[in-house]
Structures are given as C-alpha cells and as structure tokens.
Design an enzyme around this catalytic site. Structure first.
Site, PDB file in Angstrom:
ATOM      1  N   ASP A  61       9.770  -6.414  -4.072  1.00 22.70           N
ATOM      2  CA  ASP A  61       8.656  -7.038  -3.272  1.00 22.70           C
ATOM      3  C   ASP A  61       8.501  -8.268  -3.536  1.00 22.70           C
ATOM      4  O   ASP A  61       8.720  -8.841  -4.480  1.00 22.70           O
ATOM      5  CB  ASP A  61       7.428  -6.305  -3.635  1.00 22.70           C
ATOM      6  CG  ASP A  61       6.170  -6.551  -2.728  1.00 22.70           C
ATOM      7  OD1 ASP A  61       5.605  -5.365  -2.145  1.00 22.70           O
ATOM      8  OD2 ASP A  61       5.799  -7.427  -1.964  1.00 22.70           O
ATOM      9  N   LYS A  80       9.705  -3.304  14.903  1.00 26.67           N
ATOM     10  CA  LYS A  80      10.163  -2.006  14.456  1.00 26.67           C
ATOM     11  C   LYS A  80      11.151  -1.121  15.152  1.00 26.67           C
ATOM     12  O   LYS A  80      12.149  -0.399  14.660  1.00 26.67           O
ATOM     13  CB  LYS A  80       8.819  -1.210  13.984  1.00 26.67           C
ATOM     14  CG  LYS A  80       7.877  -1.751  13.037  1.00 26.67           C
ATOM     15  CD  LYS A  80       8.513  -1.347  11.425  1.00 26.67           C
ATOM     16  CE  LYS A  80       7.541  -1.753  10.345  1.00 26.67           C
ATOM     17  NZ  LYS A  80       7.862  -1.236   9.209  1.00 26.67           N
ATOM     18  N   TYR A 106       5.158  -6.452  16.984  1.00 23.71           N
ATOM     19  CA  TYR A 106       5.082  -5.669  15.599  1.00 23.71           C
ATOM     20  C   TYR A 106       5.809  -4.424  16.038  1.00 23.71           C
ATOM     21  O   TYR A 106       6.817  -4.127  15.400  1.00 23.71           O
ATOM     22  CB  TYR A 106       3.599  -5.418  15.175  1.00 23.71           C
ATOM     23  CG  TYR A 106       3.683  -4.367  14.187  1.00 23.71           C
ATOM     24  CD1 TYR A 106       4.318  -4.452  12.877  1.00 23.71           C
ATOM     25  CD2 TYR A 106       3.241  -3.094  14.431  1.00 23.71           C
ATOM     26  CE1 TYR A 106       4.315  -3.185  11.979  1.00 23.71           C
ATOM     27  CE2 TYR A 106       3.288  -1.961  13.469  1.00 23.71           C
ATOM     28  CZ  TYR A 106       3.620  -2.207  12.106  1.00 23.71           C
ATOM     29  OH  TYR A 106       3.896  -1.126  11.117  1.00 23.71           O
ATOM     30  N   TYR A 146       0.656  -1.129   0.157  1.00 30.11           N
ATOM     31  CA  TYR A 146       0.209  -0.051   0.021  1.00 30.11           C
ATOM     32  C   TYR A 146       0.956   1.156  -0.099  1.00 30.11           C
ATOM     33  O   TYR A 146       0.916   1.979  -0.991  1.00 30.11           O
ATOM     34  CB  TYR A 146      -0.940   0.066   1.283  1.00 30.11           C
ATOM     35  CG  TYR A 146      -1.712   1.115   1.626  1.00 30.11           C
ATOM     36  CD1 TYR A 146      -2.172   1.996   0.711  1.00 30.11           C
ATOM     37  CD2 TYR A 146      -1.673   1.690   2.887  1.00 30.11           C
ATOM     38  CE1 TYR A 146      -3.100   3.032   0.908  1.00 30.11           C
ATOM     39  CE2 TYR A 146      -2.526   2.769   3.275  1.00 30.11           C
ATOM     40  CZ  TYR A 146      -2.931   3.432   2.144  1.00 30.11           C
ATOM     41  OH  TYR A 146      -3.790   4.662   2.347  1.00 30.11           O
ATOM     42  N   ILE A 147       1.655   1.270   0.823  1.00 27.12           N
ATOM     43  CA  ILE A 147       2.599   2.708   1.216  1.00 27.12           C
ATOM     44  C   ILE A 147       3.646   2.716   0.066  1.00 27.12           C
ATOM     45  O   ILE A 147       3.669   3.651  -0.627  1.00 27.12           O
ATOM     46  CB  ILE A 147       3.023   2.824   2.566  1.00 27.12           C
ATOM     47  CG1 ILE A 147       1.924   2.940   3.371  1.00 27.12           C
ATOM     48  CG2 ILE A 147       3.847   4.077   2.580  1.00 27.12           C
ATOM     49  CD1 ILE A 147       2.139   2.983   5.069  1.00 27.12           C
ATOM     50  N   ASN A 197      -1.680   7.010  11.631  1.00 24.28           N
ATOM     51  CA  ASN A 197      -2.489   6.270  10.847  1.00 24.28           C
ATOM     52  C   ASN A 197      -2.527   6.673   9.502  1.00 24.28           C
ATOM     53  O   ASN A 197      -2.779   7.901   9.095  1.00 24.28           O
ATOM     54  CB  ASN A 197      -3.818   6.131  11.429  1.00 24.28           C
ATOM     55  CG  ASN A 197      -4.110   5.482  12.686  1.00 24.28           C
ATOM     56  OD1 ASN A 197      -3.209   5.767  13.493  1.00 24.28           O
ATOM     57  ND2 ASN A 197      -4.750   4.552  12.630  1.00 24.28           N
ATOM     58  N   THR A 210       6.849   3.306  13.225  1.00 18.31           N
ATOM     59  CA  THR A 210       5.529   3.534  13.418  1.00 18.31           C
ATOM     60  C   THR A 210       5.444   4.287  14.900  1.00 18.31           C
ATOM     61  O   THR A 210       6.355   3.958  15.688  1.00 18.31           O
ATOM     62  CB  THR A 210       4.899   1.955  13.463  1.00 18.31           C
ATOM     63  OG1 THR A 210       3.690   2.133  13.923  1.00 18.31           O
ATOM     64  CG2 THR A 210       5.754   1.135  14.181  1.00 18.31           C
ATOM     65  N   ARG A 213      -7.531   8.801  16.473  1.00 19.58           N
ATOM     66  CA  ARG A 213      -6.180   8.461  15.795  1.00 19.58           C
ATOM     67  C   ARG A 213      -6.106   9.686  15.006  1.00 19.58           C
ATOM     68  O   ARG A 213      -6.816  10.419  14.429  1.00 19.58           O
ATOM     69  CB  ARG A 213      -6.509   7.259  15.136  1.00 19.58           C
ATOM     70  CG  ARG A 213      -6.439   6.066  15.886  1.00 19.58           C
ATOM     71  CD  ARG A 213      -5.369   5.619  16.401  1.00 19.58           C
ATOM     72  NE  ARG A 213      -5.545   4.348  17.348  1.00 19.58           N
ATOM     73  CZ  ARG A 213      -5.788   4.246  18.608  1.00 19.58           C
ATOM     74  NH1 ARG A 213      -6.132   5.269  19.326  1.00 19.58           N
ATOM     75  NH2 ARG A 213      -5.691   3.068  19.126  1.00 19.58           N
TER      76      ARG A 213
HETATM   77  N1  UFG Z   1     -11.490   0.257  14.908  1.00 14.57           N
HETATM   78  C1  UFG Z   1     -13.028  -0.291  14.960  1.00 14.57           C
HETATM   79  N2  UFG Z   1     -13.586  -1.058  14.249  1.00 14.57           N
HETATM   80  C2  UFG Z   1     -12.913  -1.730  13.194  1.00 14.57           C
HETATM   81  C3  UFG Z   1     -11.540  -1.380  12.924  1.00 14.57           C
HETATM   82  C4  UFG Z   1     -10.967  -0.289  13.559  1.00 14.57           C
HETATM   83  O1  UFG Z   1     -13.740   0.246  15.900  1.00 14.57           O
HETATM   84  O2  UFG Z   1     -13.459  -2.590  12.486  1.00 14.57           O
HETATM   85  C5  UFG Z   1     -10.885   1.347  15.577  1.00 14.57           C
HETATM   86  C6  UFG Z   1      -9.757   0.651  16.415  1.00 14.57           C
HETATM   87  O3  UFG Z   1     -10.151   0.256  17.403  1.00 14.57           O
HETATM   88  C7  UFG Z   1      -9.081   1.970  16.549  1.00 14.57           C
HETATM   89  C8  UFG Z   1      -9.277   2.750  15.385  1.00 14.57           C
HETATM   90  O4  UFG Z   1     -10.386   2.240  14.773  1.00 14.57           O
HETATM   91  O5  UFG Z   1      -9.382   2.595  17.649  1.00 14.57           O
HETATM   92  C9  UFG Z   1      -8.218   2.692  14.282  1.00 14.57           C
HETATM   93  O6  UFG Z   1      -7.871   1.258  13.800  1.00 14.57           O
HETATM   94  P1  UFG Z   1      -7.112   0.983  12.700  1.00 14.57           P
HETATM   95  O7  UFG Z   1      -7.133  -0.622  12.747  1.00 14.57           O
HETATM   96  O8  UFG Z   1      -7.549   1.660  11.580  1.00 14.57           O
HETATM   97  O9  UFG Z   1      -5.842   1.782  12.918  1.00 14.57           O
HETATM   98  P2  UFG Z   1      -4.766   1.408  14.283  1.00 14.57           P
HETATM   99  O10 UFG Z   1      -4.758   2.867  15.224  1.00 14.57           O
HETATM  100  O11 UFG Z   1      -4.911   0.282  15.285  1.00 14.57           O
HETATM  101  O12 UFG Z   1      -3.420   0.940  13.789  1.00 14.57           O
HETATM  102  C10 UFG Z   1      -2.191   1.788  13.237  1.00 14.57           C
HETATM  103  C11 UFG Z   1      -1.527   1.351  12.223  1.00 14.57           C
HETATM  104  C12 UFG Z   1      -0.980   0.205  12.725  1.00 14.57           C
HETATM  105  C13 UFG Z   1       0.138   0.603  14.025  1.00 14.57           C
HETATM  106  C14 UFG Z   1      -0.995   1.050  15.127  1.00 14.57           C
HETATM  107  C15 UFG Z   1      -0.095   1.582  16.182  1.00 14.57           C
HETATM  108  O13 UFG Z   1      -2.379   0.801  11.112  1.00 14.57           O
HETATM  109  O14 UFG Z   1      -0.167  -0.515  11.931  1.00 14.57           O
HETATM  110  O15 UFG Z   1      -1.574   2.032  14.679  1.00 14.57           O
HETATM  111  O16 UFG Z   1      -1.117   1.580  17.370  1.00 14.57           O
HETATM  112  F1  UFG Z   1       0.654  -0.645  14.478  1.00 14.57           F
END
Ligand code: UFG
Length: 350
Positions: A36, A162, A158, A16-17, A192, A132, A243
């Site tokens: 890749d 990193k 993870y 993706y990135i 994010n 990250t 986020r």
């Molecule tokens: N969320 C939901 N429902 C879903 C998916 C996500 O409520 O179906 C919430 C999560 O709980 C979180 C927010 O949406 O509160 C964002 O979730 P994401 O999965 O989109 O992103 P994250 O913040 O968990 O993850 C990001 C990066 C990861 C990294 C992480 C570090 O995508 O690679 O931050 O905390 F590891």
C-alpha cells in the site's frame, strides 16, 4: 486442478477492504504480503494487522509502495514467491473521479497494467481484481437484480477506470494463452460493502467519508449533526435509493472461495452482493436501532449518478464457487461497524 495458493500479495492492504483481506487470509494460515502506498490506506491498519498476525498461523509482510512502482512490485512478487495477487488498491470516490479523471485512469487503470506487467515478468499468473457494480452504470429496471451479462455502461470515470481493467484482463488472458495457459483471473464486481472485523482489530476509515452507513453512525457518535438524505422522490416504495449491502468479511470470503476454486485458464467476472437491497430509510432505521440514537435526518437534493435500485444477482458465485454470506441481516452488519466506531471514534487516528 492447481493446488490453492498459499502466498498472496494483497495490494491496497492498508485500505478498508484490503486490510480485511489480509486479516482473513492470515486467519486461514496463508502468508500475506500487504502492499500500500498509504495515500488512502492507513499505517495504523498495517500496524493492527502486524499485531494480530503474531497470534495467527500465517505470516504478514507490509510494504509501503505504489502499484505503479514496477520494480518494487517485481521484488515483492519474486522475493516472497507470490502465487496469487488480490488487487484492491484503487481510488474510489465517484465525485473525485469526475473532477480528476486523469488521476483515476492513471492510478486505477495504469496502475493495474503496471502490476500485471510485474506479474508477467515474475511468472505470477493468478489474479483477483476488485471490480465494481459501477461498471454497470444505470441498468434498465428489467435488468435488476443485475446479472453478470447485464451490459456494462459506466457513467463516471471511476466506473470506466475499473471497467477498462476488466477489458485489459480479458484481452491479456486471451493473449497469454499460448505462453502461459495457466494464467487465470476473476474480476469480482462488488455492490455496497459495509461492516467491520467483528473482533474490532481493524475497520472502515475513509477520509472523507461519503458512504451511508458510516455517515449515519457518525451522527450517532456526535461527529455530524444529521444524515442528509440524497433524494426522497425516487421510484421506490419509500422514495429513497435501494442498495445491496454485503459485509466486508463475507466479501473477503467470496475472494477466498474464488481463489481456491480458480482453475487454470479461467477468465471470470462475478457479482458479489446479497441479492436484495435496503433503502436509505431502512438503513437509517437499522442504524437508529443498533445505536439507540435518534439520528436526525434532513432532506437533500439527489446526488448525480445515483441509480434508484442496485442489487446483485449473485447466483453465479454462489453456485459455482459455493460462496454463502453469513451476514444476511442488515442490523448485524451495522452492529459490527458501530462496534468499531465506538472503540475507535477517530478511526486509525486515535
Ligand atoms: N446516501 C445518502 N446520504 C449520504 C450518503 C449516501 O442519502 O450522506 C445515499 C446515496 O445517495 C445512495 C445510498 O445512500 O443512494 C448509498 O450511498 P453510498 O455512498 O453508501 O454508496 P453508493 O451506492 O453510492 O456507492 C457504491 C460504492 C461505490 C461505487 C458505487 C457504484 O461505495 O464505490 O456504489 O454505484 F462506485
């Protein structure tokens, strides 16, 4: 000051990135080698970049290989006279990393070390690393927005995998000082990342998808029934997690700004985020507005390891490298992701 590099190796170039990095670098007229192993990246992304490259000033060479394949990496670095490596290739599912830590340390940490060894033996000495905010773990509330000097205390393999690469980089840069004072690196700590190429040539296609924005959009596209909100009793205004969502093109612009501003001997860690956040409910509302779909929601349990609030203090990269994000409204970012999903409902699969 060393002149900015013109020949770049992008690892994870079909992810993706990384795919967005390839495209932006080509648009900037640079020669790009995309590497890749296609275990998580998409052949379709390589094909789309190759097709786009025909009309762009730079040249594109895709290579199907792992970052751990040292001889292939050495050949790629040497044959293409690479001047700088942007290293995106990584496994990036927090949950999977808890279940398969050896795989994460092997690929993310061991793979990065192998890549650095390949750079060493071929004399390539500029490196930008995809790190990250997960390296900060769960920062205390008085450290938010998170600045780079916030203690790094990952809470899952993870994040550790990193963080270890960052440690390796600082130690390696220190050790290289005598032999190669020009060795320079920057670790960019992303918050994010969201959105897609506004021209819809490439986009986000994770299998499985776990990220909030694409999941909301998959509901709007009829591929899921509802968004499950992972916890609505957090200590935030609406009870859902906050986020910092940065557009993938702005993230790549951050890499380019750092690439062009990196000085010989630099050893840097830089946050990349907008500096403020949106709650899960605010993201859901933005997705409803952009798609015109009601996107049903269901309450669900908290996801382990989700801190209530994470957003970046990005003043360092803004002040020192002149980075300025263009996508400052969440709806603009969501609109690019939605355009991709509408154009390619099955992602690269069709
Ligand atoms: N969320 C939901 N429902 C879903 C998916 C996500 O409520 O179906 C919430 C999560 O709980 C979180 C927010 O949406 O509160 C964002 O979730 P994401 O999965 O989109 O992103 P994250 O913040 O968990 O993850 C990001 C990066 C990861 C990294 C992480 C570090 O995508 O690679 O931050 O905390 F590891």
């Amino acid at each position: 000051m060393t002149p900015p590099p013109t020949r770049i190796l992008v690892t994870g170039g079909a992810g993706y990135i990384g795919s967005h990095a390839c495209l932006r670098l080509l648009e900037a007229g640079l020669d790009v080698v995309g590497l890749d192993d296609l275990s998580r990246g998409h052949r379709g992304a390589f094909e789309a970049i190759s097709a786009a490259a025909a009309d762009l000033p730079g040249s594109f060479s895709p290579i199907e290989a792992s970052i751990s394949d040292r001889s292939t990496c050495e050949a790629a670095l040497g044959d293409h006279r690479i001047e700088l490596v942007m290293h995106f290739a990584a496994l990036a599912y927090v949950g999977e990393s808890v279940e398969e830590p050896l795989r994460y340390y092997d690929n993310n940490t061991g793979g990065a070390i192998s890549l650095l060894q390949a750079m060493n033996s071929t004399g390539v000495n500029r490196f930008i690393f995809s790190s990250t905010c997960a390296t900060y773990g769960e920062p205390s509330t008085d450290r938010i927005p998170i600045a780079e000097d916030c203690p790094q205390a990952p809470i899952n393999p993870y994040g550790h995998s990193k963080h270890m690469v960052e440690r390796v980089l600082f130690d390696h840069a220190y050790a290289r000082r005598a032999a190669d004072p020009a060795f320079a690196f920057a670790a960019l700590r992303y918050f994010n990342v969201a959105g897609s190429d506004p021209k819809i040539r490439i986009g986000e296609d994770h299998r499985p998808e776990t990220h909030l924005i694409p999941i909301c959009l998959e509901v709007a596209a009829g591929r899921r029934e509802a968004l499950v909100i992972h916890g609505d009793d957090y200590p935030t205004d609406d009870g859902t997690c906050i986020r910092d969502y940065v557009h993938v093109c702005d993230l790549i612009d951050a890499h380019i700004a750092v690439m062009n501003g990196l000085a010989p001997g630099d050893a840097r860690a830089l946050n990349v985020g907008l500096g403020h956040g949106w709650s899960v409910r605010e993201v859901l509302e933005a997705c409803r507005k952009i798609t015109g779909h009601p996107i049903p929601e269901r309450p669900g349990p908290r996801r382990p390891g989700d801190p209530p609030r994470l957003f970046a203090d990005s003043s360092r990269i803004k002040g020192e490298f002149g980075w300025a994000p263009h996508f400052t409204e969440l709806e603009e970012t969501v609109a690019t992701a939605w355009a991709w999903m509408k154009a390619r409902p099955n992602g690269y699969a069709g």
